[in-house]
Design a protein around this motif. Structure first.
Motif, PDB file in Angstrom:
ATOM      1  N   ARG A  84       1.522  34.614  14.506  1.00  0.00           N
ATOM      2  CA  ARG A  84       1.641  33.243  14.993  1.00  0.00           C
ATOM      3  C   ARG A  84       2.931  33.096  15.793  1.00  0.00           C
ATOM      4  O   ARG A  84       3.948  33.731  15.487  1.00  0.00           O
ATOM      5  CB  ARG A  84       1.636  32.240  13.839  1.00  0.00           C
ATOM      6  N   LEU A  85       2.868  32.248  16.796  1.00  0.00           N
ATOM      7  CA  LEU A  85       4.055  31.867  17.559  1.00  0.00           C
ATOM      8  C   LEU A  85       4.363  30.414  17.240  1.00  0.00           C
ATOM      9  O   LEU A  85       3.462  29.570  17.233  1.00  0.00           O
ATOM     10  CB  LEU A  85       3.822  32.040  19.061  1.00  0.00           C
ATOM     11  N   TYR A  86       5.614  30.120  16.971  1.00  0.00           N
ATOM     12  CA  TYR A  86       6.038  28.754  16.686  1.00  0.00           C
ATOM     13  C   TYR A  86       7.047  28.321  17.744  1.00  0.00           C
ATOM     14  O   TYR A  86       7.967  29.075  18.090  1.00  0.00           O
ATOM     15  CB  TYR A  86       6.671  28.667  15.296  1.00  0.00           C
ATOM     16  N   THR A  87       6.854  27.127  18.265  1.00  0.00           N
ATOM     17  CA  THR A  87       7.781  26.582  19.255  1.00  0.00           C
ATOM     18  C   THR A  87       8.224  25.183  18.833  1.00  0.00           C
ATOM     19  O   THR A  87       7.505  24.468  18.130  1.00  0.00           O
ATOM     20  CB  THR A  87       7.143  26.501  20.655  1.00  0.00           C
ATOM     21  N   VAL A  88       9.398  24.823  19.280  1.00  0.00           N
ATOM     22  CA  VAL A  88       9.957  23.491  19.034  1.00  0.00           C
ATOM     23  C   VAL A  88      10.120  22.792  20.372  1.00  0.00           C
ATOM     24  O   VAL A  88      10.686  23.364  21.321  1.00  0.00           O
ATOM     25  CB  VAL A  88      11.309  23.578  18.302  1.00  0.00           C
ATOM     26  N   GLN A  89       9.612  21.562  20.461  1.00  0.00           N
ATOM     27  CA  GLN A  89       9.757  20.750  21.667  1.00  0.00           C
ATOM     28  C   GLN A  89      10.651  19.538  21.347  1.00  0.00           C
ATOM     29  O   GLN A  89      10.403  18.835  20.365  1.00  0.00           O
ATOM     30  CB  GLN A  89       8.414  20.260  22.183  1.00  0.00           C
ATOM     31  N   VAL A  90      11.655  19.328  22.168  1.00  0.00           N
ATOM     32  CA  VAL A  90      12.586  18.222  21.956  1.00  0.00           C
ATOM     33  C   VAL A  90      12.583  17.317  23.184  1.00  0.00           C
ATOM     34  O   VAL A  90      12.303  17.775  24.304  1.00  0.00           O
ATOM     35  CB  VAL A  90      14.019  18.738  21.689  1.00  0.00           C
ATOM     36  N   ARG A 103      15.364   4.161  21.194  1.00  0.00           N
ATOM     37  CA  ARG A 103      14.338   4.528  20.233  1.00  0.00           C
ATOM     38  C   ARG A 103      13.841   5.925  20.585  1.00  0.00           C
ATOM     39  O   ARG A 103      12.857   6.090  21.307  1.00  0.00           O
ATOM     40  CB  ARG A 103      13.192   3.526  20.247  1.00  0.00           C
ATOM     41  N   PRO A 104      14.531   6.935  20.107  1.00  0.00           N
ATOM     42  CA  PRO A 104      14.177   8.304  20.510  1.00  0.00           C
ATOM     43  C   PRO A 104      12.794   8.701  20.017  1.00  0.00           C
ATOM     44  O   PRO A 104      12.416   8.417  18.870  1.00  0.00           O
ATOM     45  CB  PRO A 104      15.269   9.155  19.843  1.00  0.00           C
ATOM     46  N   PRO A 105      12.017   9.344  20.866  1.00  0.00           N
ATOM     47  CA  PRO A 105      10.697   9.846  20.434  1.00  0.00           C
ATOM     48  C   PRO A 105      10.879  11.011  19.474  1.00  0.00           C
ATOM     49  O   PRO A 105      11.946  11.633  19.423  1.00  0.00           O
ATOM     50  CB  PRO A 105      10.046  10.290  21.741  1.00  0.00           C
ATOM     51  N   PRO A 106       9.846  11.355  18.710  1.00  0.00           N
ATOM     52  CA  PRO A 106       9.971  12.455  17.749  1.00  0.00           C
ATOM     53  C   PRO A 106       9.980  13.816  18.427  1.00  0.00           C
ATOM     54  O   PRO A 106       9.495  13.979  19.559  1.00  0.00           O
ATOM     55  CB  PRO A 106       8.723  12.290  16.875  1.00  0.00           C
ATOM     56  N   CYS A 107      10.547  14.786  17.744  1.00  0.00           N
ATOM     57  CA  CYS A 107      10.415  16.176  18.162  1.00  0.00           C
ATOM     58  C   CYS A 107       9.093  16.719  17.614  1.00  0.00           C
ATOM     59  O   CYS A 107       8.519  16.162  16.674  1.00  0.00           O
ATOM     60  CB  CYS A 107      11.582  17.000  17.644  1.00  0.00           C
ATOM     61  N   TYR A 108       8.618  17.807  18.191  1.00  0.00           N
ATOM     62  CA  TYR A 108       7.339  18.374  17.776  1.00  0.00           C
ATOM     63  C   TYR A 108       7.474  19.855  17.461  1.00  0.00           C
ATOM     64  O   TYR A 108       8.265  20.579  18.102  1.00  0.00           O
ATOM     65  CB  TYR A 108       6.281  18.181  18.868  1.00  0.00           C
ATOM     66  N   LEU A 109       6.688  20.279  16.495  1.00  0.00           N
ATOM     67  CA  LEU A 109       6.594  21.676  16.097  1.00  0.00           C
ATOM     68  C   LEU A 109       5.160  22.126  16.352  1.00  0.00           C
ATOM     69  O   LEU A 109       4.216  21.485  15.899  1.00  0.00           O
ATOM     70  CB  LEU A 109       6.943  21.811  14.616  1.00  0.00           C
ATOM     71  N   PRO A 123       4.567  16.240  14.480  1.00  0.00           N
ATOM     72  CA  PRO A 123       5.928  15.713  14.676  1.00  0.00           C
ATOM     73  C   PRO A 123       6.826  16.169  13.531  1.00  0.00           C
ATOM     74  O   PRO A 123       6.366  16.329  12.389  1.00  0.00           O
ATOM     75  CB  PRO A 123       5.726  14.197  14.671  1.00  0.00           C
ATOM     76  N   CYS A 124       8.074  16.395  13.817  1.00  0.00           N
ATOM     77  CA  CYS A 124       9.002  16.866  12.783  1.00  0.00           C
ATOM     78  C   CYS A 124      10.248  15.993  12.701  1.00  0.00           C
ATOM     79  O   CYS A 124      11.353  16.486  12.454  1.00  0.00           O
ATOM     80  CB  CYS A 124       9.373  18.327  13.003  1.00  0.00           C
ATOM     81  N   GLY A 125      10.083  14.693  12.954  1.00  0.00           N
ATOM     82  CA  GLY A 125      11.190  13.759  12.774  1.00  0.00           C
ATOM     83  C   GLY A 125      11.845  13.341  14.070  1.00  0.00           C
ATOM     84  O   GLY A 125      11.642  13.945  15.128  1.00  0.00           O
TER      85      GLY A 125
END
Length: 478
Positions: free
Chosen positions: A324-330, A337-343, A358-360
């Motif tokens: 598996r490949l995991y990426t983080v998008q910020v 009102r900041p949008p959430p980050c995504y995993l 979403p990861c917070g």
């Protein structure tokens, strides 16, 4: 030194976790390697700050403080041929800009049911700022400013250390402070992994320039699974691949218009790069295979709203061939009102997105994957630390503002036999470093679960109770 005592602090810039090769007669306890002008850190509660003994008054070396930038998780190594000793584990943390940079090797042990660390060796990296690091066997690849320095280390046994007084070949290594006499194991039968510690010998193998931009900086470095190739990326946007550890260049091309934030080496000689140009690309040599699109199934996300921050490959539990490949998008820009980050989880061969969660709202700064691929570790720019399960990407552990400022890297304790001894009954242990001069250990306790037979029994009991109640309420129901 026990982790409960705050002994001092030094800012760290980069690091790794691996296993040091043990010489004959060397101890088998895990080894911690730190780089900083200060030789000690501190600790508290479950988030343990790693440190060394300063009781001899020799705990501090000259220089200024610098921010902790990262950790790296490496594979297990064996002892040299004929050695009866088991190899210890190693963590290396490297410093940022300072007048003097030191790389400290400490030994991690379980003594009387408590984690303890003792200083083995200090290696001087002079004025070079280490921003990234990778471990391959007994060789460290450290990105220092615009260059990659390749170092080899070896853990000498007590007998070998006493018979040899030759200093390290690379840059004025300094001896660590006098160690306290270790306490006897607890009478309660607690696990004691204490062992006779040796001394770490470090030598410089070579150094090559890996970034050529006006503000040159190597930001990412990765070693292939067979330790034959090393990939580097930095401020100039070029991906460079080298033979390792000879550092003979085999490939160089422009991968991104901006800086390269992260690199992941995958199967079939594929390389994944994440850049500040909103792109995450899969390469096979210098040919572009595809550009990842994490938001293609999320029409509500405008184009160029997010950029890729990190990428990591991980194994799949109970599936030997799967990857598996995991990426983080910020978010590229932050508002009131900041949008959430995504995993996002991707198939490691087809690179199709499998799941995005979403990861917070805190901006993610770093990502790590456990050896088994079961857990993902995240750090944020506000100092928080989290552990997610890779299957559903749900959060299992979270400490808000565990550090005072940016978490610059995280790494899981290796899941080797020695690592499991340190874990005791916990499922995982995540190390985090940050600009607040702290290295902390986060323990994930066992998750509560019920056996399947117990659940079936409860369901059957519920059905029987419901039927009896209906019979009482409506006579002749049955």
């Amino acid at each position: 030194m026990h982790f409960q005592h705050l002994l001092g602090c030094g800012w760290f810039w980069a690091g790794l976790w691996g296993r040091a090769p043990a010489a004959c007669g060397a101890g088998s306890g895990p080894v911690l390697c730190l780089s900083s002008p200060c030789s000690c850190l501190g600790g508290s509660w479950r988030q343990v700050l790693l440190g060394c003994d300063d009781s001899a008054g020799e705990g501090h070396f000259g220089g200024c403080l610098k921010p902790a930038w990262g950790l790296r998780s490496g594979p297990s190594l064996g002892c040299p041929q004929g050695s009866p000793a088991r190899p210890p584990s190693l963590i290396a943390l490297c410093p940022g800009v300072s007048l003097c940079s030191l790389q400290h090797f400490l030994q991690l042990e379980q003594i009387g049911g408590q984690l303890s660390a003792s200083l083995l060796h200090s290696h001087d990296t002079e004025t070079r700022a280490t921003m990234s690091m990778a471990l391959a066997g007994d060789v460290i690849a450290a990105g220092q400013d615009a260059s990659c320095h390749v170092l080899r280390f070896r853990l000498q046994g007590p007998d070998e250390k006493s018979s040899s007084s030759t200093p390290s070949k690379a840059g004025g290594a300094q001896k660590g402070p006098r160690k306290r006499k270790a306490p006897s194991p607890s009478e309660k039968g607690e696990v004691d992994t204490r062992s006779e510690a040796g001394e770490v010998a470090v030598e410089t193998l070579c150094s090559v320039q890996t970034d050529f931009s006006p503000d040159a900086l190597q930001k990412a470095v990765r070693v292939s699974a067979d330790h034959s190739l090393l990939a580097t990326g930095g401020a100039d946007g070029f991906l460079r691949v080298w033979e390792f550890p000879s550092m003979k260049k085999v490939l160089e091309f422009k991968a991104h218009d901006g800086e390269i934030e992260d690199i992941a080496l995958g199967p079939e000689n594929k390389v994944v790069t994440a850049g500040r140009d909103f792109q995450c690309c899969v390469w096979q040599r210098d040919q572009l295979v595809l550009r990842l699109r994490w938001d293609e199934n999320m029409p509500g996300v405008p184009d160029k709203t997010y950029r890729y921050q990190a990428c990591r490959f991980g194994t799949v539990p109970d599936q030997a061939e799967a990857l598996r490949l995991y990426t983080v998008q910020v978010p590229h820009k932050r508002g009131r009102r900041p949008p959430p980050c995504y995993l996002t989880k991707w198939d490691g061969k087809s690179f199709l997105p499998l799941l995005t969660q979403p990861c917070g709202g805190e901006v993610i700064s770093c990502l790590s994957v456990s050896d088994s691929g079961t857990f993902l570790g995240l750090g944020t720019v506000t100092g928080s630390v989290a552990i997610h399960v890779s299957f559903s990407l749900q959060r299992l552990y979270y400490v808000k503002e565990a550090h005072g400022i940016v978490v610059t890297d995280v790494a899981f304790l290796p899941e080797s036999r020695r690592g499991r001894e340190l874990l005791a009954e916990n499922e995982a242990a995540l190390l985090s470093v940050a600009v607040d001069s702290r290295c902390k250990l986060h323990l994930l306790p066992p998750r509560r679960s019920f056996p399947v037979w117990l659940l079936l029994l409860l369901c059957a009991g519920l059905v029987v109770a419901t039927i009896l109640l209906l019979q009482l309420a409506f006579p002749g129901f049955l």
